[in-house]
Each structure stands twice: as C-alpha cells, then as structure tokens.
Design a protein around this motif. Sequence first.
Motif, PDB file in Angstrom:
ATOM      1  N   GLY A  27      -4.948  45.358 -13.271  1.00  0.00           N
ATOM      2  CA  GLY A  27      -4.484  44.035 -13.678  1.00  0.00           C
ATOM      3  C   GLY A  27      -3.994  43.264 -12.477  1.00  0.00           C
ATOM      4  N   ALA A  28      -3.966  41.942 -12.610  1.00  0.00           N
ATOM      5  CA  ALA A  28      -3.446  41.086 -11.546  1.00  0.00           C
ATOM      6  C   ALA A  28      -2.840  39.844 -12.191  1.00  0.00           C
ATOM      7  N   TRP A  29      -1.745  39.378 -11.599  1.00  0.00           N
ATOM      8  CA  TRP A  29      -0.992  38.258 -12.151  1.00  0.00           C
ATOM      9  C   TRP A  29      -0.631  37.285 -11.057  1.00  0.00           C
ATOM     10  N   VAL A  30      -0.427  36.045 -11.463  1.00  0.00           N
ATOM     11  CA  VAL A  30       0.082  35.027 -10.562  1.00  0.00           C
ATOM     12  C   VAL A  30       1.364  34.453 -11.160  1.00  0.00           C
ATOM     13  N   ALA A  31       2.220  33.987 -10.273  1.00  0.00           N
ATOM     14  CA  ALA A  31       3.412  33.246 -10.666  1.00  0.00           C
ATOM     15  C   ALA A  31       3.148  31.793 -10.329  1.00  0.00           C
ATOM     16  N   GLU A  32       3.440  30.933 -11.279  1.00  0.00           N
ATOM     17  CA  GLU A  32       3.264  29.496 -11.065  1.00  0.00           C
ATOM     18  C   GLU A  32       4.601  28.789 -11.192  1.00  0.00           C
ATOM     19  N   ILE A  39       0.463  27.930  -7.767  1.00  0.00           N
ATOM     20  CA  ILE A  39       0.634  29.376  -7.572  1.00  0.00           C
ATOM     21  C   ILE A  39       1.586  29.624  -6.413  1.00  0.00           C
ATOM     22  N   VAL A  40       2.622  30.440  -6.678  1.00  0.00           N
ATOM     23  CA  VAL A  40       3.620  30.764  -5.659  1.00  0.00           C
ATOM     24  C   VAL A  40       3.790  32.264  -5.448  1.00  0.00           C
ATOM     25  N   GLY A  41       3.079  33.082  -6.242  1.00  0.00           N
ATOM     26  CA  GLY A  41       3.216  34.521  -6.084  1.00  0.00           C
ATOM     27  C   GLY A  41       2.092  35.265  -6.750  1.00  0.00           C
ATOM     28  N   HIS A  42       2.012  36.552  -6.432  1.00  0.00           N
ATOM     29  CA  HIS A  42       0.910  37.389  -6.900  1.00  0.00           C
ATOM     30  C   HIS A  42       1.362  38.838  -6.976  1.00  0.00           C
ATOM     31  N   ALA A  43       0.800  39.580  -7.905  1.00  0.00           N
ATOM     32  CA  ALA A  43       0.990  41.033  -7.981  1.00  0.00           C
ATOM     33  C   ALA A  43      -0.255  41.648  -8.581  1.00  0.00           C
ATOM     34  N   ALA A  44      -0.528  42.891  -8.202  1.00  0.00           N
ATOM     35  CA  ALA A  44      -1.679  43.622  -8.731  1.00  0.00           C
ATOM     36  C   ALA A  44      -1.242  45.026  -9.117  1.00  0.00           C
ATOM     37  N   LEU A  45      -2.033  45.618  -9.967  1.00  0.00           N
ATOM     38  CA  LEU A  45      -1.809  46.990 -10.399  1.00  0.00           C
ATOM     39  C   LEU A  45      -3.130  47.725 -10.273  1.00  0.00           C
ATOM     40  N   CYS A  46      -3.106  48.833  -9.542  1.00  0.00           N
ATOM     41  CA  CYS A  46      -4.282  49.692  -9.374  1.00  0.00           C
ATOM     42  C   CYS A  46      -3.887  51.069  -9.898  1.00  0.00           C
ATOM     43  N   GLY A  47      -4.358  51.382 -11.104  1.00  0.00           N
ATOM     44  CA  GLY A  47      -3.869  52.591 -11.754  1.00  0.00           C
ATOM     45  C   GLY A  47      -2.380  52.432 -11.954  1.00  0.00           C
ATOM     46  N   PRO A  48      -1.566  53.381 -11.484  1.00  0.00           N
ATOM     47  CA  PRO A  48      -0.120  53.236 -11.636  1.00  0.00           C
ATOM     48  C   PRO A  48       0.551  52.538 -10.444  1.00  0.00           C
TER      49      PRO A  48
END
Length: 146
Positions: A45-50, A55-64
Amino acid sequence: MIRNRDAADLDACAAVLAEVHRHSGYPHHWPADPAGWLTPDGLTGAWVAERSGVIVGHAALCGPEISRLYVHPAARGHGVGGLLLRTAHDTALTHGRPPVLEVKATDHAAVALYERHGWTRTATEEQEWRPGERVVIHRYAAGRDG
C-alpha cells in the motif's frame, strides 16, 4: 488528509521527495528513477498526505515494512508524519503482520517520530549500502499507538 496514493500522484510525490532530499538527505542516495523508487517490488500500500489539495507527505508499506515515509520540510511539526505512520501501521495489522521499519541512526527527526509514537528499537547494525560505504541503521517494531 491521508488518502491512498494513485499513479497520478507520483510526479508530485517525487517533487516533495526532492525537497526532502535537499533539506535532510533522505533518501540517502538520490534514485535515478524517483517514481520507480516510490513503487518498490512487494508494495502492499501507499498513501499521500494532502494539505489544501497539495501533496505534502508519503508513506509506503511493503509486506510488514513501513518505508518511503517522508514529509515536506514546510509541513513538518503538524502531525503529518504521525498520521502517515498510523495509516501504514493499521494497514499492516489488517494484513495480520505487525509492522516494522528501518531508519538511519543519523536521521534524528525520524527516530524521534518513531519513538514518540511508542515504537521499540529492536536492533542497531551496520549495513553496507555501497562498496566501502557502511551505514548504521536502527530497526524498530510497532509500538503502542503506531
């Protein structure tokens, strides 16, 4: 606002990443293909913060593993990183996997964020990221409030 990242967001995410790299040196090595770096193999999964539609931020999940977590320097100090961390944390748990992450020991702002959210340091080790280049990283396991 935190939302799922889509393909149309990658250019804006890469632009924010460039500002983060200039400001604080993350990522350690600038990727030849920033959009590709933001979409690694095994992406869960991947998310952005707005903020105000930008867009001012980002995070991703690779498995755990929570990775590619960053916030534009001008948006720091407003809880954006914590919201992204919590979103990735909660998603990992819905997949039945307690989340983990790694961070460079010298990234004091990120270390402070994780520890402020109750993450537990489980190990510190040196890794060879390139021939002759050793980097000290901390490993963390999810804490009380992600």
